[in-house]
Design a protein around this motif. Sequence first.
Motif, PDB file in Angstrom:
ATOM      1  N   HIS A 154       0.829  -1.206   0.000  1.00 27.65           N
ATOM      2  CA  HIS A 154       0.000   0.000   0.000  1.00 27.65           C
ATOM      3  C   HIS A 154       0.864   1.257   0.000  1.00 27.65           C
ATOM      4  O   HIS A 154       0.578   2.226  -0.707  1.00 27.65           O
ATOM      5  N   GLU A 155       1.941   1.224   0.790  1.00 31.46           N
ATOM      6  CA  GLU A 155       2.817   2.394   0.853  1.00 31.46           C
ATOM      7  C   GLU A 155       3.470   2.661  -0.501  1.00 31.46           C
ATOM      8  O   GLU A 155       3.517   3.799  -0.973  1.00 31.46           O
ATOM      9  N   ALA A 156       3.959   1.592  -1.143  1.00 33.32           N
ATOM     10  CA  ALA A 156       4.608   1.754  -2.447  1.00 33.32           C
ATOM     11  C   ALA A 156       3.591   2.102  -3.529  1.00 33.32           C
ATOM     12  O   ALA A 156       3.864   2.925  -4.415  1.00 33.32           O
ATOM     13  N   ALA A 157       2.421   1.482  -3.470  1.00 29.48           N
ATOM     14  CA  ALA A 157       1.379   1.765  -4.459  1.00 29.48           C
ATOM     15  C   ALA A 157       0.926   3.215  -4.362  1.00 29.48           C
ATOM     16  O   ALA A 157       0.652   3.862  -5.382  1.00 29.48           O
ATOM     17  N   SER A 158       0.873   3.729  -3.152  1.00 29.05           N
ATOM     18  CA  SER A 158       0.463   5.123  -2.955  1.00 29.05           C
ATOM     19  C   SER A 158       1.461   6.098  -3.567  1.00 29.05           C
ATOM     20  O   SER A 158       1.132   7.256  -3.824  1.00 29.05           O
ATOM     21  N   LYS A 159       2.689   5.606  -3.802  1.00 28.93           N
ATOM     22  CA  LYS A 159       3.722   6.425  -4.437  1.00 28.93           C
ATOM     23  C   LYS A 159       3.814   6.147  -5.936  1.00 28.93           C
ATOM     24  O   LYS A 159       4.692   6.670  -6.615  1.00 28.93           O
ATOM     25  N   GLY A 160       2.932   5.274  -6.432  1.00 25.59           N
ATOM     26  CA  GLY A 160       2.874   5.045  -7.868  1.00 25.59           C
ATOM     27  C   GLY A 160       3.694   3.897  -8.405  1.00 25.59           C
ATOM     28  O   GLY A 160       3.923   3.814  -9.615  1.00 25.59           O
ATOM     29  N   ASP A 161       4.131   2.973  -7.542  1.00 25.39           N
ATOM     30  CA  ASP A 161       4.899   1.834  -8.047  1.00 25.39           C
ATOM     31  C   ASP A 161       3.947   0.835  -8.706  1.00 25.39           C
ATOM     32  O   ASP A 161       3.038   0.315  -8.048  1.00 25.39           O
ATOM     33  N   PRO A 162       4.127   0.533 -10.000  1.00 24.60           N
ATOM     34  CA  PRO A 162       3.166  -0.313 -10.715  1.00 24.60           C
ATOM     35  C   PRO A 162       3.108  -1.754 -10.221  1.00 24.60           C
ATOM     36  O   PRO A 162       2.042  -2.377 -10.252  1.00 24.60           O
ATOM     37  N   VAL A 163       4.238  -2.302  -9.768  1.00 19.66           N
ATOM     38  CA  VAL A 163       4.232  -3.676  -9.257  1.00 19.66           C
ATOM     39  C   VAL A 163       3.466  -3.737  -7.936  1.00 19.66           C
ATOM     40  O   VAL A 163       2.695  -4.673  -7.687  1.00 19.66           O
ATOM     41  N   ALA A 164       3.655  -2.742  -7.096  1.00 20.58           N
ATOM     42  CA  ALA A 164       2.914  -2.680  -5.838  1.00 20.58           C
ATOM     43  C   ALA A 164       1.424  -2.488  -6.103  1.00 20.58           C
ATOM     44  O   ALA A 164       0.578  -3.106  -5.442  1.00 20.58           O
ATOM     45  N   GLU A 165       1.094  -1.646  -7.070  1.00 22.58           N
ATOM     46  CA  GLU A 165      -0.311  -1.424  -7.425  1.00 22.58           C
ATOM     47  C   GLU A 165      -0.955  -2.726  -7.889  1.00 22.58           C
ATOM     48  O   GLU A 165      -2.080  -3.060  -7.491  1.00 22.58           O
ATOM     49  N   LEU A 166      -0.244  -3.467  -8.733  1.00 21.39           N
ATOM     50  CA  LEU A 166      -0.746  -4.760  -9.214  1.00 21.39           C
ATOM     51  C   LEU A 166      -1.019  -5.700  -8.052  1.00 21.39           C
ATOM     52  O   LEU A 166      -2.102  -6.299  -7.956  1.00 21.39           O
ATOM     53  N   ASN A 167      -0.044  -5.836  -7.171  1.00 18.46           N
ATOM     54  CA  ASN A 167      -0.177  -6.792  -6.074  1.00 18.46           C
ATOM     55  C   ASN A 167      -1.216  -6.361  -5.048  1.00 18.46           C
ATOM     56  O   ASN A 167      -1.913  -7.203  -4.478  1.00 18.46           O
ATOM     57  N   LEU A 168      -1.329  -5.063  -4.817  1.00 19.28           N
ATOM     58  CA  LEU A 168      -2.366  -4.591  -3.906  1.00 19.28           C
ATOM     59  C   LEU A 168      -3.744  -4.898  -4.494  1.00 19.28           C
ATOM     60  O   LEU A 168      -4.662  -5.318  -3.778  1.00 19.28           O
ATOM     61  N   GLY A 169      -3.871  -4.721  -5.806  1.00 22.70           N
ATOM     62  CA  GLY A 169      -5.113  -5.102  -6.476  1.00 22.70           C
ATOM     63  C   GLY A 169      -5.408  -6.583  -6.306  1.00 22.70           C
ATOM     64  O   GLY A 169      -6.550  -6.980  -6.044  1.00 22.70           O
TER      65      GLY A 169
END
Length: 205
Positions: A154-169
């Motif tokens: 969540h922390e990385a996704a909130s900063k726009g990291d696409p791999v983190a966004e994918l995994n959070l999804g």
Amino acid sequence: MSAPLDKSNPVSIRSSNVSAASALGDAYYNGSGVPQDYSTAAIWYSLAASHDDLVSEYHLAVMYSAGLGVQRNNSKAFYWFNKAAHSGNVAAELAIAEAYANGEGVGQDQKKASYWYKKAADSGNVTAQTKIALRYADGIGIKKNQHIAKQYFHEAASKGDPVAELNLGNFFQKGVAVHENAAQAVFWWMQSAKQGNSEAQNALA
């Protein structure tokens, strides 16, 4: 007053000239005010690094890692990354985490890799946050913990990291460490897909 730095004779450096040597390394590395010359930059960085200049330690490590101005040498790269990391350079912390993870310049050690990924992540490095999240999710070099993985994702996704966004999804889609939420899954996949992540694009198809 410190002694003047003799640019024609790098070996004449004194401790009081360390900052000047590092600056000359920058100048030759970037071609700022002098012709770009990686070999000369490496000489100045090496001299400054030998006097514990943190920035020069990191730059010299990068040069050994990439073979810029010096012969590529992963062991020497690790040596200087390690020195810089132990002095608190976050980029160096990430670099030695990668070295331990992949066995480059040092014996492969997943526990040490996870230690340094976490250290860099806790200093705010977004790449390290995603890497340690993946390790918590899969239990690589660290005890498996999906809740901590979710926090880092969540922390990385909130900063726009696409791999983190994918995994959070994925976590929201499967209800891992969060309440299952299809809308949130789609939201994070869309953020990742916008950056060209093919897995996120496939998840939305």
